[in-house]
Design an enzyme around this catalytic site. Structure first.
Site, PDB file in Angstrom:
ATOM      1  N   CYS A  77      -1.588  -5.228   2.277  1.00 13.58           N
ATOM      2  CA  CYS A  77      -0.757  -6.380   2.604  1.00 13.58           C
ATOM      3  C   CYS A  77      -0.073  -6.176   3.958  1.00 13.58           C
ATOM      4  CB  CYS A  77       0.229  -6.660   1.465  1.00 13.58           C
ATOM      5  SG  CYS A  77       1.009  -8.284   1.597  1.00 13.58           S
ATOM      6  N   HIS A 175      -3.392  -7.665  -2.872  1.00 15.83           N
ATOM      7  CA  HIS A 175      -2.786  -6.538  -3.591  1.00 15.83           C
ATOM      8  C   HIS A 175      -3.764  -6.039  -4.656  1.00 15.83           C
ATOM      9  CE1 HIS A 175       1.305  -6.629  -1.980  1.00 15.83           C
ATOM     10  NE2 HIS A 175       1.095  -7.922  -1.843  1.00 15.83           N
ATOM     11  N   GLU A 177      -3.542  -3.549  -6.517  1.00 13.01           N
ATOM     12  CA  GLU A 177      -2.797  -3.045  -7.684  1.00 13.01           C
ATOM     13  C   GLU A 177      -2.325  -4.170  -8.594  1.00 13.01           C
ATOM     14  OE1 GLU A 177       0.455  -4.041  -4.798  1.00 13.01           O
ATOM     15  OE2 GLU A 177      -1.621  -3.358  -4.639  1.00 13.01           O
TER      16      GLU A 177
END
Length: 193
Positions: A77, A175, A177
């Site tokens: 990001c 992202h 994650e």
């Protein structure tokens, strides 16, 4: 394997740590240059505003260290955006790893782009076994225009580079994650580079 998440005060580091833990690895948070240099893999996270994040990098001296790293480095990001030459956000000079500038989406679309969107034109070992048009989770108002460094593309108002690669440096605008099993697969691919 030694995995270091760069801890400079502008990161979504806990969710990254949890995702790596789910993959069976431990990641340590550190801003210690020696610790970072000794890592097998380095993750450069980022959440927040470019100029203040860059200020924190400069204060810690990490702005000098990061571009010299030779192991695989993954910017996430804002981390990816700070690896570019320049960002319109706060008129910020970046690390210059990716020879491209970061610009703002126009007022024609809702900003930030927030939520799920697809990645396509996948072109890297980072995306091994990831299907074209898989959905990833994004939150951003600034973007990298399409470039020959792009290893993935997303469309929001325009086609833009949602992932970049130059040598051992990788960046993803989304992202991983927070992107479910496919995001975790991308993280796993990075750890296996």
């Amino acid at each position: 394997m030694k995995i270091v998440i760069i801890d400079y005060g502008a990161g979504n580091i806990q969710s990254i740590q949890f995702a790596i833990k789910r993959l069976g690895f431990d990641a340590i948070l550190s801003k210690d240059p020696n610790e970072i240099l000794q890592a097998d893999k380095v993750i450069f996270p980022g959440v927040g505003e470019a100029s203040s994040a860059m200020k924190m990098l400069i204060e810690s001296g990490l702005n000098e260290l990061i571009p010299t790293l030779t192991q695989p480095v993954l910017g996430i990001c804002l981390g990816m955006q700070l690896m570019c030459n320049y960002s319109e956000e706060g008129q910020t000079k970046g690390l210059g790893i990716f020879d491209v500038d970061v610009i703002k989406f126009s007022n024609a679309v809702k900003v930030p782009q927030m939520g799920w969107n697809t990645i396509f034109n996948l072109n890297s070992k980072l995306f091994e076994t990831i299907n074209e048009k898989e959905y990833m989770y994004l939150v951003h108002s600034f973007y990298v225009p399409n470039t020959n460094l792009a290893i993935a593309t997303t469309n929001y108002e325009v086609n833009y580079a949602s992932a970049l690669q130059r040598n051992n440096f990788y960046g993803v605008q989304f992202h991983p994650e927070k992107s479910g099993k496919w995001g975790e697969k991308i993280l796993n691919n990075f750890l296996n580079l």
